[in-house]
Design an enzyme around this catalytic site. Structure first.
Site, PDB file in Angstrom:
ATOM      1  N   GLN A 150       0.832  -1.089  -0.128  1.00 18.69           N
ATOM      2  CA  GLN A 150      -0.018   0.021  -0.013  1.00 18.69           C
ATOM      3  C   GLN A 150       0.930   1.431  -0.051  1.00 18.69           C
ATOM      4  O   GLN A 150       2.086   1.257   0.275  1.00 18.69           O
ATOM      5  CB  GLN A 150      -0.950   0.048   1.305  1.00 18.69           C
ATOM      6  CG  GLN A 150      -0.168  -0.074   2.568  1.00 18.69           C
ATOM      7  CD  GLN A 150      -1.062  -0.548   3.517  1.00 18.69           C
ATOM      8  OE1 GLN A 150      -2.120  -0.866   3.856  1.00 18.69           O
ATOM      9  NE2 GLN A 150      -0.355  -1.265   4.666  1.00 18.69           N
ATOM     10  N   ASP A 224       0.228  -8.013  11.604  1.00 19.70           N
ATOM     11  CA  ASP A 224      -0.141  -7.022  10.700  1.00 19.70           C
ATOM     12  C   ASP A 224       0.661  -7.246   9.498  1.00 19.70           C
ATOM     13  O   ASP A 224       1.922  -8.123   9.537  1.00 19.70           O
ATOM     14  CB  ASP A 224       0.525  -5.525  11.175  1.00 19.70           C
ATOM     15  CG  ASP A 224      -0.061  -4.531  10.238  1.00 19.70           C
ATOM     16  OD1 ASP A 224       0.334  -4.591   8.968  1.00 19.70           O
ATOM     17  OD2 ASP A 224      -0.978  -3.464  10.550  1.00 19.70           O
ATOM     18  N   ASP A 256      -0.280 -12.128   6.819  1.00 19.02           N
ATOM     19  CA  ASP A 256      -1.937 -11.828   6.459  1.00 19.02           C
ATOM     20  C   ASP A 256      -2.663 -12.414   7.786  1.00 19.02           C
ATOM     21  O   ASP A 256      -2.285 -13.684   7.935  1.00 19.02           O
ATOM     22  CB  ASP A 256      -2.253 -12.668   5.151  1.00 19.02           C
ATOM     23  CG  ASP A 256      -3.686 -12.383   4.794  1.00 19.02           C
ATOM     24  OD1 ASP A 256      -4.710 -12.280   5.552  1.00 19.02           O
ATOM     25  OD2 ASP A 256      -4.040 -12.322   3.588  1.00 19.02           O
ATOM     26  N   ASP A 273      -8.399  -4.360  14.171  1.00 16.62           N
ATOM     27  CA  ASP A 273      -8.311  -3.044  13.637  1.00 16.62           C
ATOM     28  C   ASP A 273      -7.498  -3.155  12.319  1.00 16.62           C
ATOM     29  O   ASP A 273      -6.621  -2.356  11.933  1.00 16.62           O
ATOM     30  CB  ASP A 273      -7.220  -2.310  14.607  1.00 16.62           C
ATOM     31  CG  ASP A 273      -7.297  -0.612  13.944  1.00 16.62           C
ATOM     32  OD1 ASP A 273      -8.173  -0.120  13.802  1.00 16.62           O
ATOM     33  OD2 ASP A 273      -6.124  -0.115  14.426  1.00 16.62           O
TER      34      ASP A 273
END
Length: 355
Positions: A150, A224, A256, A273
């Site tokens: 990302q 994460d 993942d 989250d």
């Protein structure tokens, strides 16, 4: 996948005119620039106009590139559109600049996707699909780079302090991180159970981890997918995470969450989250991802364990409804509440459930 692209429109003025009317030379230049930029060519289409002018189009794995030349004016127009690290676009443009030797270059960068934004270095827009976007002034750009997963951006804002954006979605700010974290951790604290072993899915900024550690658990596991987020949070967001990542009770798994929860784990409390599109990393539709996630989370929870999660903004009603249906299929005592998070500029929805 989140629709997010980077488009650079470039005009090269007063170039070397010898190459501008040579179709093969421009094709070769385009292929060389793609290679130098670590992009990947799939197909080249070109046409030479009569009497002058050449158009060359490249289909690349990351999207597309187009050029058109005006030899009579010593001018070349370039359009680079990619869905990858924008630094590759700039490397491509620099290579063209080096070879064409223009007297000047004009460039516009456009952010494409759910919103169309002509980028300015002093503003960043967190877009939505439900009628409004939120724009933040950038007092200082601290970090901007594409990770393996990302686009990560960290800025300084006059009111909200340091802010973390992932794919242009605001994740957390120094000003009100405590308000956001409290919505996820307070139900765990009030659950009336001894939290010896807790898990946090996502939360790479370390804020929730920092809050959970104050409940004095024996162990906390954080999962994460993007190690870069964790490392950058340690460097730039230490007011949020403090020294949480260095606590000996903490174990960090970089993977993942779907793969992690396939293992043998048991927790008293799980805090979810994840980003708003977590299934994109696994290639799973959102509805299917939620059902798979909650099925496996339930299997990981100790009896009477508690799950808390963030569900997005209050106007993301379809997403909230999907989460509600999935939760009620797997858990009991499902509850929702909203809380206004100033930096998000809207009420945010949170949920909790028991096994």
């Amino acid at each position: 996948m989140i629709p997010l692209g980077h488009q650079h429109i470039v005009e090269f003025l007063n170039c070397d005119s010898k190459i501008l009317n040579d179709k093969e030379a421009l094709e070769n230049l385009l292929i060389q620039a793609i290679d130098k930029s670590e992009l990947h060519v799939e197909k080249i289409i070109s046409h030479k106009f009569d009497p002058v002018g050449v158009t060359v189009l490249a289909v690349i794995s990351e999207s597309h590139i187009g050029i058109h030349s005006y030899p009579e004016s010593k001018h070349l127009s370039l359009d680079v559109f990619t869905c990858t690290d924008p630094e590759k676009n700039f490397r491509f443009i620099e290579y063209f600049k080096e070879k064409l030797k223009p007297s000047s270059v004009r460039l516009v960068q456009i952010q494409r996707g759910d919103s169309i934004e002509i980028n300015r270095d002093d503003w960043i827009t967190s877009s939505s699909t439900y009628g409004f976007d939120v724009r933040y002034h950038v007092k200082e750009n601290l970090y901007r780079k594409e990770s393996k997963f990302q686009l990560i951006e960290i800025i300084e804002n006059e009111n909200f302090g340091r802010m973390l954006f992932l794919d242009r979605d605001l994740q957390i700010s120094e000003y009100d991180a405590h308000l956001y974290n409290e919505q996820l951790v307070k139900p765990v604290e009030s659950a009336g159970i001894a939290v010896k072993n807790a898990a946090i899915m996502g939360g790479g900024d370390g804020g929730i981890l920092n809050s959970v550690l104050k409940l004095n658990p024996d162990y906390v596991t954080l999962i994460d997918i993007d190690e870069d987020v964790i490392n950058l949070s340690k460097k730039y967001l230490n007011k949020i995470c403090e020294n949480a990542f260095e606590d000996p009770r903490v174990t960090i798994h970089i993977e993942d969450v779907i793969k992690f929860i396939d293992g043998e784990h048991k927790f008293d409390a799980i805090i979810c989250d994840l980003t708003m599109h977590p299934g994109a990393f696994s290639g799973i539709e959102h509805k299917d991802f939620l059902n798979l996630l909650f099925t496996k989370i339930k299997n990981m929870m100790n009896e009477n364990g508690i799950l808390t999660l963030q569900c997005g903004g209050e106007y993301e009603k379809e997403n909230t409804e999907l989460i509600k249906r999935a939760l009620t299929n797997h858990f009991v005592e499902v509850k929702f509440h909203t809380s206004f998070i100033p930096s998000f500029c809207e009420n945010w929805v949170f949920a909790e459930a028991r096994k």
